[in-house]
Structure formats: C-alpha cells, structure tokens
Design a protein around this motif. Sequence first.
Motif, short mmCIF file in Angstrom:
data_model
loop_
_atom_site.label_atom_id
_atom_site.label_comp_id
_atom_site.label_asym_id
_atom_site.label_seq_id
_atom_site.Cartn_x
_atom_site.Cartn_y
_atom_site.Cartn_z
N ALA A 98 35.52 41.43 39.05
CA ALA A 98 36.44 41.93 38.02
C ALA A 98 37.72 42.47 38.66
O ALA A 98 38.83 42.21 38.17
CB ALA A 98 35.76 43.01 37.18
N TRP A 99 37.58 43.21 39.77
CA TRP A 99 38.74 43.74 40.47
C TRP A 99 39.61 42.61 41.00
O TRP A 99 40.83 42.64 40.86
CB TRP A 99 38.29 44.65 41.61
CG TRP A 99 39.43 45.35 42.29
CD1 TRP A 99 39.94 46.56 41.98
CD2 TRP A 99 40.20 44.85 43.39
NE1 TRP A 99 40.99 46.86 42.81
CE2 TRP A 99 41.17 45.82 43.70
CE3 TRP A 99 40.17 43.69 44.15
CZ2 TRP A 99 42.08 45.67 44.72
CZ3 TRP A 99 41.09 43.54 45.17
CH2 TRP A 99 42.04 44.52 45.45
N GLN A 100 38.97 41.60 41.61
CA GLN A 100 39.72 40.45 42.14
C GLN A 100 40.49 39.74 41.02
O GLN A 100 41.65 39.38 41.19
CB GLN A 100 38.77 39.45 42.81
CG GLN A 100 38.19 39.93 44.10
CD GLN A 100 39.14 39.75 45.27
OE1 GLN A 100 39.97 38.85 45.26
NE2 GLN A 100 39.01 40.61 46.25
N ARG A 101 39.83 39.52 39.91
CA ARG A 101 40.48 38.82 38.79
C ARG A 101 41.65 39.62 38.24
O ARG A 101 42.65 39.04 37.83
CB ARG A 101 39.46 38.51 37.71
CG ARG A 101 38.55 37.38 38.11
CD ARG A 101 37.67 36.93 36.97
NE ARG A 101 36.97 35.72 37.38
CZ ARG A 101 35.76 35.40 36.99
NH1 ARG A 101 35.12 36.17 36.14
NH2 ARG A 101 35.19 34.30 37.42
N GLU A 102 41.50 40.93 38.22
CA GLU A 102 42.58 41.79 37.72
C GLU A 102 43.77 41.79 38.67
O GLU A 102 44.92 41.72 38.24
CB GLU A 102 42.06 43.22 37.55
CG GLU A 102 43.12 44.20 37.07
CD GLU A 102 42.61 45.62 36.97
OE1 GLU A 102 43.45 46.54 37.00
OE2 GLU A 102 41.39 45.82 36.88
N HIS A 103 43.51 41.86 39.97
CA HIS A 103 44.58 41.99 40.95
C HIS A 103 45.12 40.65 41.47
O HIS A 103 46.21 40.61 42.03
CB HIS A 103 44.11 42.85 42.12
CG HIS A 103 43.94 44.28 41.74
ND1 HIS A 103 42.80 44.77 41.16
CD2 HIS A 103 44.80 45.33 41.83
CE1 HIS A 103 42.95 46.05 40.93
NE2 HIS A 103 44.16 46.42 41.32
N PHE A 104 44.36 39.59 41.30
CA PHE A 104 44.79 38.26 41.76
C PHE A 104 44.54 37.23 40.66
O PHE A 104 43.73 36.32 40.82
CB PHE A 104 44.04 37.86 43.03
CG PHE A 104 44.23 38.81 44.16
CD1 PHE A 104 45.39 38.79 44.93
CD2 PHE A 104 43.25 39.75 44.46
CE1 PHE A 104 45.56 39.68 45.98
CE2 PHE A 104 43.41 40.64 45.50
CZ PHE A 104 44.57 40.61 46.27
N PRO A 105 45.25 37.36 39.53
CA PRO A 105 45.02 36.42 38.42
C PRO A 105 45.32 34.99 38.85
O PRO A 105 46.27 34.72 39.56
CB PRO A 105 45.98 36.91 37.34
CG PRO A 105 46.98 37.76 38.03
CD PRO A 105 46.32 38.30 39.26
N GLY A 106 44.47 34.09 38.44
CA GLY A 106 44.65 32.69 38.74
C GLY A 106 44.04 32.23 40.05
O GLY A 106 43.94 31.04 40.32
N LYS A 107 43.64 33.16 40.89
CA LYS A 107 43.09 32.78 42.20
C LYS A 107 41.79 32.00 42.07
O LYS A 107 41.51 31.12 42.87
CB LYS A 107 42.86 34.02 43.06
CG LYS A 107 42.33 33.69 44.44
CD LYS A 107 42.18 34.92 45.30
CE LYS A 107 41.68 34.53 46.68
NZ LYS A 107 41.56 35.67 47.56
N THR A 109 40.72 30.19 39.44
CA THR A 109 40.69 29.10 38.47
C THR A 109 40.43 27.80 39.21
O THR A 109 40.87 27.62 40.35
CB THR A 109 42.03 29.00 37.69
OG1 THR A 109 43.08 28.82 38.63
CG2 THR A 109 42.26 30.23 36.86
#
Length: 112
Positions: A98-107, A109
């Motif tokens: 969740a933290w990764q998705r919040e701070h690195f959107p699109g990474k 996908t």
Amino acid sequence: CVTCKHWAHWRELQNGHWISRGEHATRYDERNCATQCGGCNGPAGGRKFDHGLAIDAKYGPAMRGTLEAKVVKWRATNAAMKTADFQFIASTYKERVAWQREHFPGKFTKAA
C-alpha cells in the motif's frame, strides 16, 4: 543479482535465500533474502558463499551467525508456524505494498 552482479529488471529476477526457505525460522527474514538471477538461484544452488559475502557486506559479519542461531533455536523448541505468524507476515507486506502504491503510482502496473 547479489551473487554474479547480473543486472536485470526486477520482474526477471528471483528471491534467493541464503539459508534454505525450508527453514521456517528464516524463511521470511528479509536479512536472509536477496535478489538473484535464475542461473545463480537455480542451477548454481544459490551460490551460498557469494550470497553469504553479500549478507556480510550489507548487515555486517555477525549477521550470518545470527541467522544460523535463529535456526538452531527454532529447531530446539520444535516450533511451528502458527496462523498468527502468517497473518502478521501478510499484514506487514500488505502495508508495504500500500505504501509503495501510494508513493510510486504506476510502478506496479503491468506493462503492455
């Protein structure tokens, strides 16, 4: 790759374990794991010596002894993973994702 220094996209690499993942005491211990290419992690048996050197470089020379002691203690107590252990591990990684998705959107996908 931590052992042969091969550079590749993270999706092409594997999670290698210095102490076999069959040892539940260290299976989910991140200090026991490192990125390896399929050649080192598979046919080369994990290249334990080189993997150990990488652990020394990252965490200091005492870490391998710490991981080995963890296995010895685990075996001596005949411990077994409990549901709560797996739930803790799952919740920890869910939080990290969740933290990764919040701070690195699109990474994370999927590439077309």
